[in-house]
Scaffold this motif. Structure first.
Motif, PDB file in Angstrom:
ATOM      1  N   TRP A 177      17.963  11.982 -19.052  1.00 13.22           N
ATOM      2  CA  TRP A 177      18.579  11.552 -17.510  1.00 13.22           C
ATOM      3  C   TRP A 177      19.404  10.333 -17.821  1.00 13.22           C
ATOM      4  O   TRP A 177      18.967   9.305 -18.281  1.00 13.22           O
ATOM      5  CB  TRP A 177      17.447  11.354 -16.698  1.00 13.22           C
ATOM      6  N   LYS A 178      20.572  10.053 -17.258  1.00 17.18           N
ATOM      7  CA  LYS A 178      21.462   9.239 -17.244  1.00 17.18           C
ATOM      8  C   LYS A 178      21.905   8.837 -18.667  1.00 17.18           C
ATOM      9  O   LYS A 178      22.410   7.688 -18.998  1.00 17.18           O
ATOM     10  CB  LYS A 178      21.123   7.999 -16.362  1.00 17.18           C
ATOM     11  N   GLY A 179      21.657   9.561 -19.536  1.00 13.62           N
ATOM     12  CA  GLY A 179      22.366   9.561 -20.982  1.00 13.62           C
ATOM     13  C   GLY A 179      21.319   8.576 -21.821  1.00 13.62           C
ATOM     14  O   GLY A 179      21.295   8.486 -23.068  1.00 13.62           O
ATOM     15  N   ILE A 199       8.871   8.412 -17.959  1.00 17.02           N
ATOM     16  CA  ILE A 199      10.213   8.152 -18.422  1.00 17.02           C
ATOM     17  C   ILE A 199      10.148   7.115 -19.556  1.00 17.02           C
ATOM     18  O   ILE A 199       9.614   6.010 -19.443  1.00 17.02           O
ATOM     19  CB  ILE A 199      11.088   7.621 -17.159  1.00 17.02           C
ATOM     20  N   LEU A 200      10.882   7.512 -20.605  1.00 13.20           N
ATOM     21  CA  LEU A 200      11.063   6.693 -21.733  1.00 13.20           C
ATOM     22  C   LEU A 200      12.475   6.324 -21.828  1.00 13.20           C
ATOM     23  O   LEU A 200      13.313   6.889 -21.708  1.00 13.20           O
ATOM     24  CB  LEU A 200      10.646   7.367 -23.277  1.00 13.20           C
ATOM     25  N   ASP A 201      12.413   5.033 -21.553  1.00 12.23           N
ATOM     26  CA  ASP A 201      13.726   4.172 -21.330  1.00 12.23           C
ATOM     27  C   ASP A 201      14.257   3.797 -22.845  1.00 12.23           C
ATOM     28  O   ASP A 201      13.644   3.026 -23.478  1.00 12.23           O
ATOM     29  CB  ASP A 201      13.540   2.763 -20.498  1.00 12.23           C
ATOM     30  N   LEU A 202      15.317   4.428 -23.107  1.00  7.88           N
ATOM     31  CA  LEU A 202      15.846   4.259 -24.547  1.00  7.88           C
ATOM     32  C   LEU A 202      16.888   2.790 -24.364  1.00  7.88           C
ATOM     33  O   LEU A 202      17.383   2.714 -25.397  1.00  7.88           O
ATOM     34  CB  LEU A 202      16.778   5.516 -24.912  1.00  7.88           C
ATOM     35  N   ALA A 203      17.403   2.584 -23.405  1.00  7.32           N
ATOM     36  CA  ALA A 203      18.161   1.498 -23.046  1.00  7.32           C
ATOM     37  C   ALA A 203      17.723   0.148 -23.506  1.00  7.32           C
ATOM     38  O   ALA A 203      18.493  -0.933 -23.596  1.00  7.32           O
ATOM     39  CB  ALA A 203      18.683   1.434 -21.886  1.00  7.32           C
ATOM     40  N   VAL A 204      16.273   0.144 -23.737  1.00  7.15           N
ATOM     41  CA  VAL A 204      15.729  -1.487 -24.251  1.00  7.15           C
ATOM     42  C   VAL A 204      15.212  -1.172 -25.430  1.00  7.15           C
ATOM     43  O   VAL A 204      14.973  -0.260 -26.054  1.00  7.15           O
ATOM     44  CB  VAL A 204      14.682  -1.822 -22.927  1.00  7.15           C
ATOM     45  N   THR A 205      14.824  -2.480 -26.099  1.00 13.01           N
ATOM     46  CA  THR A 205      14.269  -2.578 -27.441  1.00 13.01           C
ATOM     47  C   THR A 205      13.062  -3.554 -27.234  1.00 13.01           C
ATOM     48  O   THR A 205      12.872  -4.570 -26.720  1.00 13.01           O
ATOM     49  CB  THR A 205      15.178  -3.065 -28.424  1.00 13.01           C
ATOM     50  N   LEU A 229      17.502  19.630 -15.101  1.00 11.06           N
ATOM     51  CA  LEU A 229      17.921  18.361 -14.379  1.00 11.06           C
ATOM     52  C   LEU A 229      19.371  18.792 -13.716  1.00 11.06           C
ATOM     53  O   LEU A 229      20.285  19.059 -14.486  1.00 11.06           O
ATOM     54  CB  LEU A 229      18.072  17.402 -15.595  1.00 11.06           C
ATOM     55  N   VAL A 230      19.422  18.571 -12.433  1.00 10.87           N
ATOM     56  CA  VAL A 230      20.605  18.989 -11.759  1.00 10.87           C
ATOM     57  C   VAL A 230      21.023  17.479 -11.123  1.00 10.87           C
ATOM     58  O   VAL A 230      20.550  17.155 -10.106  1.00 10.87           O
ATOM     59  CB  VAL A 230      20.371  20.052 -10.776  1.00 10.87           C
ATOM     60  N   LYS A 231      22.111  16.827 -11.962  1.00 10.35           N
ATOM     61  CA  LYS A 231      22.435  15.478 -11.293  1.00 10.35           C
ATOM     62  C   LYS A 231      21.065  14.573 -11.375  1.00 10.35           C
ATOM     63  O   LYS A 231      20.444  14.577 -12.458  1.00 10.35           O
ATOM     64  CB  LYS A 231      23.141  15.702 -10.016  1.00 10.35           C
ATOM     65  N   ASP A 232      20.734  14.167 -10.232  1.00  8.75           N
ATOM     66  CA  ASP A 232      19.591  13.390 -10.148  1.00  8.75           C
ATOM     67  C   ASP A 232      18.314  13.905  -9.704  1.00  8.75           C
ATOM     68  O   ASP A 232      17.342  13.426  -9.443  1.00  8.75           O
ATOM     69  CB  ASP A 232      19.703  12.197  -9.402  1.00  8.75           C
ATOM     70  N   LYS A 233      18.419  15.453  -9.796  1.00 11.35           N
ATOM     71  CA  LYS A 233      17.227  16.129  -9.312  1.00 11.35           C
ATOM     72  C   LYS A 233      16.363  17.055 -10.366  1.00 11.35           C
ATOM     73  O   LYS A 233      17.460  17.617 -11.033  1.00 11.35           O
ATOM     74  CB  LYS A 233      17.314  16.765  -8.062  1.00 11.35           C
ATOM     75  N   LEU A 234      15.118  16.843 -10.527  1.00  6.44           N
ATOM     76  CA  LEU A 234      14.437  17.771 -11.481  1.00  6.44           C
ATOM     77  C   LEU A 234      13.835  19.017 -10.941  1.00  6.44           C
ATOM     78  O   LEU A 234      13.083  18.896 -10.066  1.00  6.44           O
ATOM     79  CB  LEU A 234      13.438  16.789 -12.066  1.00  6.44           C
ATOM     80  N   VAL A 235      14.371  20.083 -11.426  1.00  3.37           N
ATOM     81  CA  VAL A 235      13.996  21.593 -10.693  1.00  3.37           C
ATOM     82  C   VAL A 235      12.968  21.946 -11.690  1.00  3.37           C
ATOM     83  O   VAL A 235      13.099  22.325 -12.916  1.00  3.37           O
ATOM     84  CB  VAL A 235      14.987  22.383 -10.777  1.00  3.37           C
TER      85      VAL A 235
END
Length: 360
Positions: A177-179, A199-205, A229-235
């Motif tokens: 999600w969001k790259g 959610i695992l945030d890969l943008a932080v260290t 994932l469809v845009k910001d919605k998880l089906v």
């Protein structure tokens, strides 16, 4: 026409049980694959796969006796299998893990992230990163074929994370999600089915885990479902808690009622334009080879007439969308673990990926 496509079509045309198809019809054919140094992928079920450029990376899974932690690569242009030698610490042998492809836009790095899975008595919740440094897919496959060893550029790393990780599990799902965020939903820990969201945030260290607590009525605990994932919605669709095969559909924390309920577990699901293609799986009674299309605009199920040599009914397979075609790999029908590769030509539906402006 590529040699492997011509070979597959010839095999289909010479099969008297395969009916001719109109040009506009979707069409199944079994792909002819080749190998280097006898390194074909084995029969697999509950494995994971990701497309990187023109390469299909296949990890883990099991046959009827054991689990694997082997990495196989299929060049989707030449339909040639390779088995690269990697360095570092790989994930343990497992089935029903997830593998997520992440491309770092700022650096161009290409990475695969493996999470969870199990080998029978043991369940895992560690995160492993696989670095793919080489950018050119053709060069990568060429080096595989010649040397089978590019340890400096194909490396496994066990990732240290912050926050509270999810419980060990398998049969969960993961979506990027969001790259730079990996969303984990559901699965099972060997005792109970799960319906938690992390959610695992890969943008932080270091990378950091976050537990999500949405409002509304959550889906029932389940594993072997699919999430798209469809845009910001998880089906969220289908799955099982070990007792019931579900046919319900959930969008994040919102329950949406379809025109009909079609139970499925251990199926494959792909977002193609404004449709989710659902392929195969188990309906609680038997395995299926059906291709269902969920229209995300009308929230109704649709089907198309599909020609060619149909796949055997199966579950626990993997599928990816590449070059306007669906590639399906492996699976299991309670008797046989498959090692075949099938291609579904979308034909008149090849325009669907161009549909991007819609809401659900």
């Amino acid at each position: 026409m590529a040699d492997h496509v011509a070979a597959a079509l010839e095999l289909t045309r010479t099969n008297p049980q395969v009916l001719p198809a109109p040009a506009s019809g979707m069409y199944w054919s079994r792909a002819v694959t080749f190998n280097t140094k006898n390194k074909d992928a084995p029969p697999l079920r509950a494995h994971s796969c990701c497309v990187v450029d023109d390469l299909l990376f296949v990890f883990g899974g099991s046959d009827t006796r054991r689990c694997f932690n082997t990495l196989h690569v299929l060049d989707m242009e030449s339909m040639t299998w390779s088995k690269p030698i990697t360095s570092g610490r790989p994930p343990p042998p497992s089935r029903a893990q997830t593998m997520t492809y992440v491309e770092r836009k700022e650096t161009g790095r290409k990475e695969l992230y493996v999470f969870g899975g199990g080998d029978g008595p043991h369940y895992f919740n560690e995160v492993y990163q696989f670095d793919i440094v080489i950018q050119c897919a053709l060069l990568l496959n060429f080096i595989f074929a010649l040397f089978g060893n590019i340890q400096d550029t194909l490396r496994w790393t066990k990732v240290a994370t912050a926050g509270t990780p999810p419980l060990p599990r398998r049969a969960h799902t993961a979506n990027l999600w969001k790259g730079d965020k990996i969303v984990i939903f559901g699965g099972g820990d060997g005792v109970h089915a799960l319906n938690d969201i992390h959610i695992l945030d890969l943008a932080v260290t270091p990378f950091e885990w976050h537990l999500v607590n949405p409002t509304g009525n959550p889906p029932h605990e389940r594993g072997y479902h699919t999430t798209t994932l469809v845009k910001d919605k998880l089906v969220v669709y289908g799955g099982s808690d070990g007792k019931t095969c579900f046919g319900d559909l959930h969008i994040l924390d919102l329950v949406d009622t379809l025109d009909r309920i079609i139970p499925r577990l251990a199926h494959a699901a792909l977002l193609i334009g404004s449709y989710i293609f659902v392929i195969g799986g188990h309906d609680g009674s038997r395995y299926s080879n059906q291709v269902l299309m969920l229209n995300l605009v009308s929230m109704t199920w649709e089907t198309r007439t599909i020609y060619g040599d149909p796949i055997a009914a199966r579950g626990y397979h993997a599928a990816v969308f590449h070059d306007s075609r669906i590639f399906l790999l492996g699976g299991y029908d309670s008797k046989e673990v498959f090692d075949d590769v099938h291609i579904l030509e979308l034909s008149a539906c090849a325009y669907l990926p161009q549909i991007t402006n819609f809401e659900i």
